[in-house]
Each structure stands twice: as structure tokens, then as C-alpha cells.
Design an enzyme around this catalytic site. Structure first.
Site, PDB file in Angstrom:
ATOM      1  N   GLU A 224       0.860  -1.181   0.000  1.00 14.16           N
ATOM      2  CA  GLU A 224       0.000   0.000   0.000  1.00 14.16           C
ATOM      3  C   GLU A 224       0.899   1.235   0.000  1.00 14.16           C
ATOM      4  O   GLU A 224       1.819   1.317   0.824  1.00 14.16           O
ATOM      5  CB  GLU A 224      -0.893   0.008   1.239  1.00 14.16           C
ATOM      6  CG  GLU A 224      -1.820   1.203   1.298  1.00 14.16           C
ATOM      7  CD  GLU A 224      -2.594   1.299   2.610  1.00 14.16           C
ATOM      8  OE1 GLU A 224      -3.427   2.215   2.725  1.00 14.16           O
ATOM      9  OE2 GLU A 224      -2.339   0.483   3.505  1.00 14.16           O
ATOM     10  N   ARG A 444       5.343 -13.370   9.492  1.00 16.94           N
ATOM     11  CA  ARG A 444       5.753 -11.962   9.456  1.00 16.94           C
ATOM     12  C   ARG A 444       7.095 -11.832  10.165  1.00 16.94           C
ATOM     13  O   ARG A 444       7.349 -12.499  11.164  1.00 16.94           O
ATOM     14  CB  ARG A 444       4.691 -11.120  10.155  1.00 16.94           C
ATOM     15  CG  ARG A 444       5.089  -9.655  10.307  1.00 16.94           C
ATOM     16  CD  ARG A 444       3.963  -8.849  10.912  1.00 16.94           C
ATOM     17  NE  ARG A 444       4.427  -7.509  11.278  1.00 16.94           N
ATOM     18  CZ  ARG A 444       3.632  -6.463  11.382  1.00 16.94           C
ATOM     19  NH1 ARG A 444       2.352  -6.592  11.136  1.00 16.94           N
ATOM     20  NH2 ARG A 444       4.119  -5.290  11.739  1.00 16.94           N
ATOM     21  N   LYS A 454       2.874   1.046   9.921  1.00 13.11           N
ATOM     22  CA  LYS A 454       3.070   2.323   9.234  1.00 13.11           C
ATOM     23  C   LYS A 454       2.371   3.463   9.972  1.00 13.11           C
ATOM     24  O   LYS A 454       2.848   4.596   9.966  1.00 13.11           O
ATOM     25  CB  LYS A 454       2.576   2.213   7.791  1.00 13.11           C
ATOM     26  CG  LYS A 454       3.547   1.464   6.879  1.00 13.11           C
ATOM     27  CD  LYS A 454       3.127   1.492   5.433  1.00 13.11           C
ATOM     28  CE  LYS A 454       2.049   0.483   5.151  1.00 13.11           C
ATOM     29  NZ  LYS A 454       1.760   0.349   3.710  1.00 13.11           N
TER      30      LYS A 454
END
Length: 725
Positions: A224, A444, A454
Site C-alpha cells: 500500500e 511476518r 506504518k
């Protein structure tokens, strides 16, 4: 992996298969030897045999537990084979130097012969060079093959125990030949400790993607554009590239740009820059926004089919109803009512802004992600690519399964945090009537004392706690590179983690240790003295007129170039070093020789202000306890600011629900003024160096003028707690 069992390696006593013996030693494989044969033969416990040095070497490369020992995909394995076929040229006297010239040019921008990992290709070439004995040793001391020598020295240092033992046994001054030991044993065992690299390097990809067709795999890396690429994203990007190469497929980059409130062209540009930095080879770049018209058509189609509805329930109430399994009052709206509200959403009207589109899945499902997830929301903020054309945008949950299928993606790699949403992904694709895309999960990558959200990183930027997304304290690719990490170290670190589904909380020390192994063999050495309370040492028999000598910037790597060192009667040393000296003690001044301190002068508070001594250059360096760095008293010294960074938070791992604001580190940056040798005026931005007895640094701001200090960022080495003590 179970222990590899080998019955025996037999070979002629005057022709030992050095690459095989080295590979076994490095890989920790027990290899009993017999020197009564005429050619190399590997005897396995089941009676099978393999013949020939490179056939046996390939076998060890395949069965070893070392990561990527035979390349990490089919292409790299073929490259390994090429170098194995090339290596015998090193034993050809007439072609030896031509081969060295070729390999030196090839290694100009490489750390390993194949890919980003140590492999049997490196072993074959290293053994070929070492096997020539004095011929290669004499070339190592020349300036002829700087890149090849740098690589050879790096391998020799990394695997010193194993390689020294093998060469001491099998290689003499004249090269490879009979065992060097005075009484060769009939049964020699090659079974050393696996190096640190070997320990870390369990095979990373002992997994397969489901339902694979070689040549038809198509993957996507879909960030993103709401921040810069960080170390967690790097793992996803590199795994996509790994599997694409392994299955001879493709990887595309797709920007998941469905939330204009968070996204910008700045992030798109910097993500592409970071992807290039990582060396990701992608087929094309696409955007989810390219598919907005089709996504709107699909949403309307699902509404008409009764598989979606428009809901005006307030957000907080909707969340509570989803948790409790309570159906919305809008769930039973007619198709006509839903389409009417949908058109209000498309228009961005006051009524439309109160609504969202939800999928009609199963409000009683134990998996809460299937409890009528939101497909579309209104947002009047202009989009960074297409402006104000749309007033509503699809959610990630709705857009991702659609675009994955439409773009021909065969396998969607997702981190395991999305596990509960896998069933939702498949159900939405089924309701859309689209081809199923396989999901492959990986763990992850989480780092200690590190925030990867973020949203949280943005808080630090917006509140001025850091200098930007490329701040050296940030886990972004640009941040850690600015701090002094070589991208090759990051790639090696991530590939060693592999595609496991086990959750990892990794230590930064391991990454910085890999980095040190890469930079130490090649980075130049310089000298700095902390400015505060520095002490002047007067050498009464020192040179009345200063003089210069040209010496190497790196004693073991001539490619680092040379530097000028000035010798004067009065020299600066650090106060901390002066505190350690006793009267009449003999010390060593690095790159000069010994001196004897005759007098220690202190002020009224007992602080050392001056030292007086005499040079004793005939003294032995081996007998002194203190080996000190120093600088001449000249006007040519360079003002430095040495900067060290610490973690942004004080807790290794935040617990669920714990606020990061409660564990902020109050002091994350430390600056110390220092003086550096005059050669540091030539440092370039981004250049990595070692300050003797201090550690590794990256030049962030080079020399501009005398009044402006050169700024050096301290690079962790995986061991030291602080380089600026």
C-alpha cells in the site's frame, strides 16, 4: 535434516580432491579418507559409489544443510555448474593468470560467485587458487587482482578454522600434492565445526507452493503506498522473487491504492526506489485503481444477486454487532433499496456518505472475518492518481481477491497475520465467480525493539521524533541503508529466515553481524580522537619537522587505496587512553611504533592535561599492553560529529493492546565531537569506513568546509553495545 552418512572418500595421495574436502569441512560432514585409490571416489554406506571431484562436490552441495549451498534455484544451480566446470583451468599453468583476470572483473560488484550466498562454486574457485600454493600467494600480495583477492580474503576469514586445517594438511608451497603432514594417516577425518554462517543457514525453502506448474507461476508484491518499504515488506518482496525464480514464473508489483486518505505519489516513488534497491526483478507495475471501474461493476453485480447490501449502521455499532453475531437491520433490504443507496454512495451525497457496502456472508460464522465484511466505503478525499473522480473506494478485503484473479495471479503470498481472513478471501472470490487463487502464508518478520506499523511510524515522522522516513533509527529500507547496512546483508538475512510459517522475533544483532562480515574485509581504516579533554603527548625526541608517509587505508585490501599519515613531535591522544597510562610505561602508537611515557602532568583537580615521553621505535609491539590511536598536532585535522542511534522504544516486544507511547525511548540519538585525520576530507556521502578502535561508520555528510563537521553515523557490528564509549 538427518545427519549425512558417508563411508569413505578415497583418492590418490598426490592428487587430493581439495574442493570436496573443503566443502565437507565447511558443511560439517564427517568424511573419512583413504589415500590408496587412483581417482576420487565417494563410498556410501549402501554400497553405492560416486566418481570424480565435481560429481562428489555436487552431491555434497545437494545434501548439505547449508543454505543455498548449491544455489537457491535452478538458474543459480546452473551457474554453480558453470563455475565448477571453469575451476579446473586454474591448474593449467599457461591459463592461470588469464583466468584470474576474468574472475577479477567478474567479482567487481559481487561478494559471492553465485547469487547472494556462499556456495560450492566459491569453494571450487577458492580451492583452485589455494591449490596452486606459492603462485597464488605471490599474486595475492600484488595489486593485480584486487576484487578477486578481496573475495578470497573474505572467504578465508569467514571459514578460517576449516580452511586453515585443510590447507595445512593438503597444500604445500608448491601447491596441491601429497599430504603435508609428516606422517599421513590412512584414515583422516574431515569434520570441523560448522561456521557461524553454516549454523545460521538451515535450508530456508524446504517448502513448495501448492498446485504449481513450472513456467506458469505468477506472483505479486502488493504494498500500500502509505509509507516507505520496511524490513518486513522486504521479506515479502524477496520471497515473491524467490518463488518466481524457482518456478520460472513472473512477479509483478501492484500498488494497493484503495485509501486516498493515507496514500501519495511520494510513497509510490519511494517504494519503487526501495524495490529496485532490493534487486527485485518484476514484469510490470500495476495499480488497484486501474480496476476501479470493474470493481464498481462487480459490487453492483453482487448487490443485484443478493450477495451484498448497503448498510447505514454507525461504525461503532456495526463493529459491536459483528463481534456479537447480530445481523444488521439493513441486511434484509430489497435489491431496489440497496441499489438506490448504492447510487447515493456513487454520487457522494450526504445520504451516501452515511453508508457502506457489506458482503452478505455469514453473521454466525465463528470466523468473524466472514461476518458480513465491508466491501466499499465513501471517502471524499481526492485520489493521488485519479483525483476526485470517485467518492467511494473498495476495501482491501474486496479488491484484493478480485484483482489477484483478474491479473492472473496463481499464488498470493501473505503473512500469517492474515490467516483468519483466508476463508473470507476464498468466499469472496467464489461469490464473484472468479478463478481461485492459492494463498501461501509465511511468518511476518518481527524485530526486537522495533515498530513496523506504518501508522505508528507515521506518528514519529509527524511529531518530529525522527528526521523523516529515511531516518537511521527507522526500520525502513532507506533508514537502515542510511545507517550503514549493505543491502546484500539484508537479502542474506531475510533469505536465511526462509518461508517458514513460524512466528519470528528476530534480533538486530544477527543482521548487523552479517553486515560486518561484508564490510570489514573492504572498508578503509581511519583515525579519530574524541575532542573533549583530549591530551597532548610531547615526544621529546620526535621529529623537529613533521613528515608524511603514504600507507594503505586497509592493510589487507589494497583496493581501499592509500592515505597520508603525518608524524609530528606533538600528538593528540584521547583522555580515556591517557588515564590508563603509568609513568615509564611503554606504549604502542599505532602505525608508528613504541614510545615510553616519562611524565604525566595533571591540573589541580587531578585531571591529566599533558604527557611527555620519548619514541622507542626499536621496542617490540608484542610487549606493550596499550596500543593507542593518535593524531598529529596540525591544522589539517577534520572536525567530525560522530552519531550513535538507539532503539525508538524500550521494550523488546509490545503486548497486544499495549500503547507504544508508554515505552518511548527518551534518548535515541547521541552526538560526540571528534577530530579526524586529514584524509577524511575526501570521504564521499555513503562511504563506509572503520575508525580504528571505535568501530564502523557511514559518512552521511561529507567535508564541505572546515567550519562544518563531517557527520559519521555509527554502524552496529552485532556485538558492541556502544561504539561511542
Amino acid at each position: 535434516m538427518e545427519e549425512i552418512k558417508i563411508k569413505q572418500l578415497s583418492f590418490a595421495p598426490d592428487n587430493p580432491p581439495l574442493p570436496v574436502i573443503v566443502a565437507a569441512k565447511v558443511a560439517g560432514i564427517t568424511l573419512p579418507t583413504d589415500t590408496s585409490a587412483t581417482s576420487p571416489t565417494l563410498h556410501l554406506p549402501n554400497g553405492l559409489k560416486l566418481h570424480g571431484t565435481h560429481v562428489i562436490l555436487r552431491y555434497i552441495g545437494r545434501v548439505s544443510s547449508l543454505s543455498n549451498f548449491y544455489g537457491h534455484n535452478a538458474f543459480e544451480a546452473s551457474q554453480v555448474d558453470e563455475w565448477l566446470e571453469y575451476a579446473p583451468i586454474l591448474s593449467s599453468g599457461s591459463e592461470f593468470e588469464n583466468a584470474c583476470t576474468h574472475m577479477d572483473k567478474y567479482m567487481e560488484n559481487r561478494t559471492f560467485f553465485v547469487g547472494h550466498s556462499f556456495s560450492i562454486a566459491d569453494i571450487a574457485i577458492w580451492s583452485g587458487l589455494a591449490g596452486t600454493g606459492q603462485r597464488w600467494e605471490s599474486l595475492r600480495k600484488s595489486k593485480k587482482y584486487l576484487n578477486l583477492v578481496r573475495w578470497f580474503n573474505s572467504v578465508s576469514a569467514e571459514y578460517s578454522d576449516a580452511l586453515n586445517e585443510v590447507t595445512a594438511t593438503y597444500v604445500g608451497k608448491k601447491g596441491l600434492g601429497k599430504l603435508v603432514a609428516s606422517k599421513p594417516k590412512e584414515q583422516q577425518s574431515v569434520n570441523g565445526d560448522i561456521s557461524e554462517k553454516g549454523k545460521a543457514g538451515s535450508k530456508p525453502f524446504e517448502v513448495d507452493l501448492p498446485d504449481v506448474e513450472i513456467g506458469k507461476v505468477r506472483l505479486r508484491f502488493a504494498p500500500e503506498p502509505s509509507g516507505y518499504l520496511h524490513i518486513g515488506h522486504s521479506k515479502a518482496a524477496l520471497l515473491n522473487q524467490y518463488f518466481a525464480q524457482r518456478y520460472q514464473g513472473q512477479v509483478i508489483v501492484r500498488f494497493d491504492d484503495t485509501n486516498p486518505s493515507k496514500e501519495s505519489n511520494e510513497f509510490v516513488e519511494n517504494l519503487l526506489k526501495d524495490i529496485e534497491t532490493l534487486g527485485i526483478k518484476y514484469e510490470t507495475v500495476t495499480y488497484t485503481s486501474d480496476y476501479f471501474p470493474q470493481l464498481m461493476e462487480m459490487a453492483e453485480k453482487l448487490i443485484r444477486e443478493g450477495k451484498a447490501y448497503v448498510d447505514d449502521t454507525p461504525r461503532e455499532q456495526m463493529q459491536k454487532e459483528r463481534m456479537d453475531g447480530i445481523e444488521s437491520k439493513c441486511r434484509s433490504n430489497s435489491v431496489e433499496e440497496n441499489l438506490k443507496l448504492w447510487n447515493e454512495m456513487v454520487a457522494g451525497s450526504v445520504r451516501g456518505l452515511q453508508c457502506c457496502v457489506r458482503g452478505k456472508l455469514d453473521m454466525q460464522d465463528p470466523n468473524k472475518s466472514l461476518r458480513d465484511p465491508v466491501y466499499y466505503r465513501c471517502n471524499p478525499v481526492p485520489h493521488h492518481r485519479i483525483g476526485s473522480k470517485y467518492k467511494l473506494y473498495p476495501t482491501y478485503d474486496f479488491a484484493c481477491p478480485f484483482v489477484d484473479s483478474i491479473e492472473g495471479i496463481t499464488h498470493a503470498l501473505r503473512s500469517s497475520e492474515y490467516h483468519d481472513r483466508n476463508d473470507q478471501y476464498y468466499r469472496i472470490q467464489m461469490d464473484m465467480g472468479l478463478r481461485k487463487v492459492h494463498i501461501y502464508e509465511f511468518s511476518r518478520l518481527n524485530m526486537v525493539y522495533t515498530l513496523l506499523s506504518k501508522r505508528k511510524l507515521l506518528w514519529f515522522v509527524q511529531n518530529g521524533k525522527v528526521d523523516g522516513w529515511d531516518d537511521p533509527r527507522f526500520p525502513t529500507v532507506q533508514g537502515i541503508v542510511r545507517r550503514g547496512l549493505k543491502i546484500e546483508a539484508l537479502i542474506q538475512f531475510i533469505l536465511e529466515q526462509g518461508a517458514s510459517k513460524n512466528l519470528n522475533l528476530m534480533e538486530w544483532d544477527k543482521l548487523w553481524s552479517i553486515n560486518k562480515r561484508i564490510i570489514d574485509p573492504v572498508c578503509p581504516r581511519h583515525t579519530a580522537v574524541i575532542e573533549e579533554r583530549r591530551v597532548l603527548l610531547t615526544l621529546t625526541n620526535g621529529p623537529d619537522e613533521s613528515f608524511c608517509r603514504i600507507i594503505p587505508r586497509h592493510k589487507k585490501y589494497e583496493g581501499a587505496g592509500e592515505k597520508a599519515t603525518t608524524y609530528t613531535k606533538r600528538i593528540w591522544i584521547e583522555h580515556a587512553d591517557a588515564d590508563c597510562i603509568s609513568v615509564d610505561e611503554e606504549i604502542t602508537l599505532m602505525d608508528w611504533g613504541n614510545a615510553i611515557v616519562k611524565e604525566i602532568i595533571k591540573d589541580q583537580d587531578g585531571n591529566i592535561t599533558k604527557l611527555v615521553g620519548v619514541l622507542h621505535l626499536e621496542g617490540s609491539v608484542k610487549t606493550t599492553k596499550l596500543k593507542l590511536t593518535w593524531l598529529p598536532e596540525t591544522k589539517e585535522l577534520i572536525n567530525l560529529t560522530l552519531v550513535e542511534f538507539d532503539y525508538l522504544i524500550t521494550k523488546k516486544k509490545l503486548e497486544e493492546g499495549e500503547d507504544f507511547l508508554d515505552v518511548l525511548n527518551p534518548c535515541t540519538k547521541k552526538e560526540i565531537a571528534a577530530l579526524g585525520d586529514s584524509n577524511m576530507s575526501n570521504l564521499k556521502r555513503g562511504e563506509i569506513l572503520q575508525l580504528e578502535r571505535k568501530g564502523y561508520f557511514r559518512c552521511d555528510v561529507p567535508f564541505i568546509r572546515a567550519s562544518k563537521p563531517v557527520i559519521l553515523f555509527a554502524i552496529p557490528d552485532g556485538r558492541q553495545q556502544s561504539v561511542l564509549k
